[in-house]
Motif scaffolding. Structure first.
Motif, mmCIF file in Angstrom:
data_model
loop_
_atom_site.group_PDB
_atom_site.id
_atom_site.type_symbol
_atom_site.label_atom_id
_atom_site.label_comp_id
_atom_site.label_asym_id
_atom_site.label_seq_id
_atom_site.Cartn_x
_atom_site.Cartn_y
_atom_site.Cartn_z
ATOM 1 N N ASP A 410 -4.909 4.165 -19.826
ATOM 2 C CA ASP A 410 -4.344 3.352 -20.905
ATOM 3 C C ASP A 410 -2.700 3.628 -20.864
ATOM 4 N N LEU A 411 -2.132 4.209 -19.909
ATOM 5 C CA LEU A 411 -0.648 4.278 -19.645
ATOM 6 C C LEU A 411 -0.535 2.805 -19.516
ATOM 7 N N PRO A 412 0.962 2.503 -19.704
ATOM 8 C CA PRO A 412 1.603 1.325 -19.420
ATOM 9 C C PRO A 412 1.366 0.706 -17.962
ATOM 10 N N MET A 413 0.968 1.434 -17.028
ATOM 11 C CA MET A 413 0.906 0.943 -15.534
ATOM 12 C C MET A 413 -0.585 0.351 -15.570
ATOM 13 N N ARG A 414 -1.623 0.958 -16.483
ATOM 14 C CA ARG A 414 -2.884 0.010 -16.601
ATOM 15 C C ARG A 414 -3.795 0.700 -15.149
ATOM 16 N N GLN A 415 -3.326 0.314 -14.074
ATOM 17 C CA GLN A 415 -4.342 0.449 -13.035
ATOM 18 C C GLN A 415 -3.296 0.719 -11.846
ATOM 19 N N CYS A 416 -4.015 1.243 -10.651
ATOM 20 C CA CYS A 416 -3.334 1.452 -9.380
ATOM 21 C C CYS A 416 -4.453 1.319 -8.574
ATOM 22 N N TYR A 417 -4.011 0.443 -7.359
ATOM 23 C CA TYR A 417 -4.990 0.239 -6.228
ATOM 24 C C TYR A 417 -4.583 1.012 -4.963
ATOM 25 N N TYR A 418 -5.549 1.618 -4.421
ATOM 26 C CA TYR A 418 -5.096 2.232 -3.236
ATOM 27 C C TYR A 418 -5.561 1.376 -2.064
ATOM 28 N N PHE A 419 -4.339 0.832 -1.383
ATOM 29 C CA PHE A 419 -4.534 -0.486 -0.516
ATOM 30 C C PHE A 419 -4.683 0.076 0.842
ATOM 31 N N GLY A 420 -4.478 1.301 1.292
ATOM 32 C CA GLY A 420 -4.527 1.587 2.654
ATOM 33 C C GLY A 420 -3.622 2.291 3.616
ATOM 34 N N THR A 421 -3.795 2.812 4.686
ATOM 35 C CA THR A 421 -3.066 3.494 5.387
ATOM 36 C C THR A 421 -2.763 2.976 6.976
ATOM 37 N N ASP A 422 -1.682 3.046 7.373
ATOM 38 C CA ASP A 422 -1.417 2.646 8.819
ATOM 39 C C ASP A 422 -1.949 3.774 9.819
ATOM 40 N N GLU A 423 -2.823 3.708 10.686
ATOM 41 C CA GLU A 423 -3.553 4.785 11.227
ATOM 42 C C GLU A 423 -2.599 5.494 12.276
ATOM 43 N N HIS A 424 -1.412 4.818 12.680
ATOM 44 C CA HIS A 424 -0.566 5.181 13.676
ATOM 45 C C HIS A 424 0.562 6.108 12.854
ATOM 46 N N THR A 425 0.871 5.580 11.808
ATOM 47 C CA THR A 425 2.059 6.344 11.157
ATOM 48 C C THR A 425 1.806 7.060 9.808
#
Length: 586
Positions: A410-425
């Motif tokens: 319920d903080l103003p950010m509301r949501q965060c999505y964990y989109f992904g990781t570059d497997e090399h870096t």
């Protein structure tokens, strides 16, 4: 996937065509693609105009420096039940071989699951109380009721937000004797008090929505049409204001619980936000669907997408009325000069704000000439949306066992999505804020600051590359505030590093005015939708797009409205790749 579609930022004074399509978002590009590939017109007679320098409207996929995958600043996924978008991306199955897939568009797109993550790992942080998203189900499996910091009614205590939404919708539907009799077999209670299922299809909902009556004798809204009630009004009446706060907060979106049309909210909530929904996206970025349509149109000789050209007005009073019905005046943004185009049909593939930015004194929009159009343009609420992509040097959320999906607060950010990781870096992307509606002013106060976030070097991301994104950085104030909220949401079990780059998009800015739209209570959506596709009987002027659809916030809504417009007013037949019994709505 070719995203280097040739755009023409120039002009062609006194260009004479048959169809002028204004807007190179998904509905405009779909319209151009269908008109030309089905040989309704030659490509030279169908031209697309847009004031932006990119395609896709409110789709915007980006690759951040040091990463080899796409992040989404706009629309980011589709439902497998949405047949037009699914078929354009994945191809169609011929009747003789249901396991085969025949591509519709030349450009290949790679459909991949849109991961929703593991609810036993993802977080819910409400009223300073942190738990896992499956905490309600875990408690229920043990015969307990999860205690939260919300003072819910006794009958609602122990329900998760999804379950409580379903309970509200079930109770209202079944309180109407007509619905209970006609559709009761498709509206089911499960073995426990928490389980509800709705097997209503789009045709069923379109039958129910205009007729559904609110039957609760002690309510101020008793015997009113549900279509005329705001969703906040209805929810509060059903589960109390405290129950409303719980649904607004735990549901993850304020936009779902604003006072929009309750009848439209019902199928939206049980269709898009319920268990069993299958989401997908495109590996090459979700805006690939727009580029694939544009490229299919551009394959034809004479096809042109005029970018950085802003429509100012159009008129019927001009010297070439013998051959062309309308004269359109464009401002070429590169040269700041005006030029004319002559056409016999105009398709305004635009959302509400873009329509309101056009000349409101011309014959079409003038409120004195056409008050009905003015009234219907305002039938939708413009829903603000802010998105911030953040690049981190490693996927710190994996220390909490999280690999994908979204956490809610319920903080103003509301949501965060964990989109992904570059497997090399190991560089990783997070969608750091999904601000909407009630949080708009909170973020707006921070976006107007002058000091922008300063990019930092990272693995495989040179400062030169990073500095090319300087003008799309969120403000330093905004990033600092967001980092505070991320740390509060995730708790002290993980140390969150500073990001090395951000990418900020505010969809409230012109010409979009909103990230997505919602129908207002009290409007007859059944009448407004077909009206908007041709607002004036003797004019060849059409409006289509997501805003005035019954799938608002989805690309499919834009496609369905364009397809219905093409069939109704351009004499086009349903494409062979689209199932004959797929329902396109009102």
């Amino acid at each position: 996937m070719n995203k280097n579609t040739p755009l023409n930022p120039g002009k062609h004074p006194d260009l004479k065509i048959e169809v002028a399509i204004i807007g190179a978002g998904t509905s405009g590009l779909y319209t151009a693609y269908r008109l030309v590939t089905d040989k309704k017109f030659k490509a030279g007679d169908v031209q697309v105009f847009d004031m932006n320098s990119k395609l896709g409207g409110r789709l915007d996929s980006v690759v951040m420096p040091g990463m080899d995958f796409w992040g989404e600043l706009g629309g980011m996924r589709y439902l497998t039940s949405q047949q037009i978008v699914t078929t354009l991306i994945e191809g169609y199955a011929p009747p003789e071989d249901p396991n085969k897939r025949i591509p519709v568009l030349t450009d290949q797109m790679t459909p991949i699951p849109f991961p929703m993550g593991d609810s036993s790992k993802l977080l819910m942080y409400l009223r300073k109380d942190r738990c896992k998203q499956d905490a309600w189900n875990v408690a229920q499996a043990e015969g307990k009721k999860l205690t939260t910091r919300y003072y819910l009614n006794d009958d609602d205590f122990g329900f998760s937000s999804d379950q409580l939404f379903n309970k509200v919708i079930y109770d209202v539907l079944m309180a109407d004797p007509w619905v209970a009799e006609k559709y009761g077999k498709k509206i089911k209670r499960g073995k426990t008090i928490y389980d509800y299922s709705f097997e209503l299809d789009s045709r069923d909902w379109d039958d129910i929505k205009p007729k559904l009556v609110y039957n609760f004798p002690n309510s101020p809204y008793d015997k009113r049409k549900v279509n005329d009630l705001g969703f906040w009004n209805l929810i509060k009446d059903q589960v109390s204001q405290e129950g409303y706060e719980f649904l607004a907060n735990a549901g993850g979106y304020y936009s779902n619980t604003i006072n929009w049309n309750s009848a439209e909210a019902f199928p939206y909530m049980v269709g898009d936000f319920s268990a069993g929904t299958i989401y997908k996206t495109i590996e090459e970025g979700y805006d690939s669907i727009a580029y694939a349509l544009a490229n299919a149109y551009m394959e034809h000789e004479g096809a042109t997408i005029w970018s950085e050209n802003k429509l100012l007005t159009f008129t019927k009073a001009h010297p070439l009325t013998d051959t062309h019905k309308y004269e359109l005046t464009f401002l070429n943004l590169k040269t700041n000069t005006q030029w004319k185009v002559y056409a016999n049909s105009i398709v305004l593939a635009m959302p509400r704000k873009s329509l309101e930015l056009l000349d409101q004194n011309n014959f079409f929009f003038n409120i004195n000439e056409n008050s009905t159009l003015n009234y219907n343009i305002r039938s939708v609420i413009m829903e603000p949306a802010f998105k911030i992509l953040m690049g981190f040097p490693y996927p710190w959320w994996k220390e909490l066992g999280i690999d994908s999906g979204h956490s809610i607060t319920d903080l103003p950010m509301r949501q965060c999505y964990y989109f992904g990781t570059d497997e090399h870096t190991d560089n990783s992307m997070l969608l750091g804020s999904y601000g909407d509606m009630e949080t708009e002013t909170f973020w707006k106060a921070l976006t107007d600051d002058k000091v922008l976030f300063e990019v930092k070097p990272a693995k495989s991301a040179s400062l030169k590359e990073l500095h090319e994104l300087d003008d799309v950085q969120a403000t330093k104030l905004m990033v600092d505030e967001l980092m505070n909220q991320l740390r509060e949401l995730h708790g002290d079990q993980v140390t969150i590093p500073e990001p090395y780059v951000t990418y900020f998009k505010d969809w409230t800015e012109d010409p979009f005015g909103a990230g997505y739209h919602a129908w207002k209570a009290g409007y007859s959506v059944k009448n407004v939708m077909p009206y908007m596709r041709k607002p004036v009987a003797d004019e060849q002027i059409h409006i289509c797009g997501e805003a005035y659809s019954d799938q608002q916030g989805w690309v499919e809504g834009a496609f369905c409205e364009a397809e219905k417009m093409l069939q109704e007013y351009f004499g086009m037949h349903r494409p062979i790749w689209l199932s004959p019994d797929y329902y396109l709505g009102w």
